[in-house]
Scaffold this motif. Sequence first.
Motif: not given
Length: 322
Positions: A144-154, A233-240, A268-274
């Motif tokens: 879940t921390a991996v998924a949270f980190h990816a969404l945070k980067k988005a 991918a639609p125009r103007g999108t980011k791919i993570i 992965i994720y930022d330690h320890p915040t994520d």
Amino acid sequence: MRAAYLLGPKSIEFREEAIPQPGPGELRVRLQEVGICGSDVHYYGGHRPLPEPTIIGHEGWGYIDAVGSGVQRQLGERVVIDPNAPCGKCKYCQRGQATVCPSKRTIGLNAPGCFADYVVLPAEFAHVLPDEISLADAVTIEPTAVAFHALKKASLKSGDAIYVLGLGAIGMLITHLGVQQGLRVFAGDLNQILLEKAYAFGAEKGDWKQADIRVVFECTGSAAATTQLCSDAPRGTKIILLGLSEKPASFTPLDLVRRGISIEGSLIYDHPTDFQTVIQLITDGKIHPGQIISKYIPLADVQAGLEAATHGHPGKIIVQIS
């Protein structure tokens, strides 16, 4: 203690060995449950060869049962394992890029892992689990921390639309977290069982290419899927990228630039915040990642579990240690 070593591709050997002792700044955890991760499957299949026989597994929780010198922690404390410990000293750590620290200590890779009765790790990487967190949610905190980190980067806001391609554990957790954050989530997978589960989590049905997609999350680990996604991918999108295929994918730079497509990896994720944020979200009842669990097996059956995951078992398999 019992320990399951990966000797080579598709070769697990159980060994009886001495219980490890924590050194200065370390503690020992008596493990209870460990999830099988996609990276474990890659190691098991030989796609990412390990240099020597290794105890793999890193998505675990358990109880502190010994501490090394300088560690002030309560014996019996319930904790979740944060398996990636950056060095904190290199130039990458110093400039806030600890996820790519070349010297990080990773449980189940270059340090003994969690498919065993006990694991030793630096004390600050064992996070306390509040009583409100269920066993199922506890064992799924690391992915879940991996998924949270990816969404945070988005860098998304409520109401934005995303597309998640690949509904393994990470893709399903991005779906779950995205819905919790107020995002419109579209999801894709060849497995209809997983698609229905994503819809139950709140993913929308319909053609994602017709929605105003802001970010696409590639979670399949397939080079072919990544190549196709760069085209679709639609125009103007980011791919993570999270699936992290070890094979080459391809794209045409001119095409991506003209369409305003950007590509970014998430590791992965930022330690320890994520970890701490995910633990708080679960404690507050906002997310329930344990819903992705589909099967429990004993430690003795870990090779069968890795085989099932290799062949596309639809859901998260949990190894019960004790």
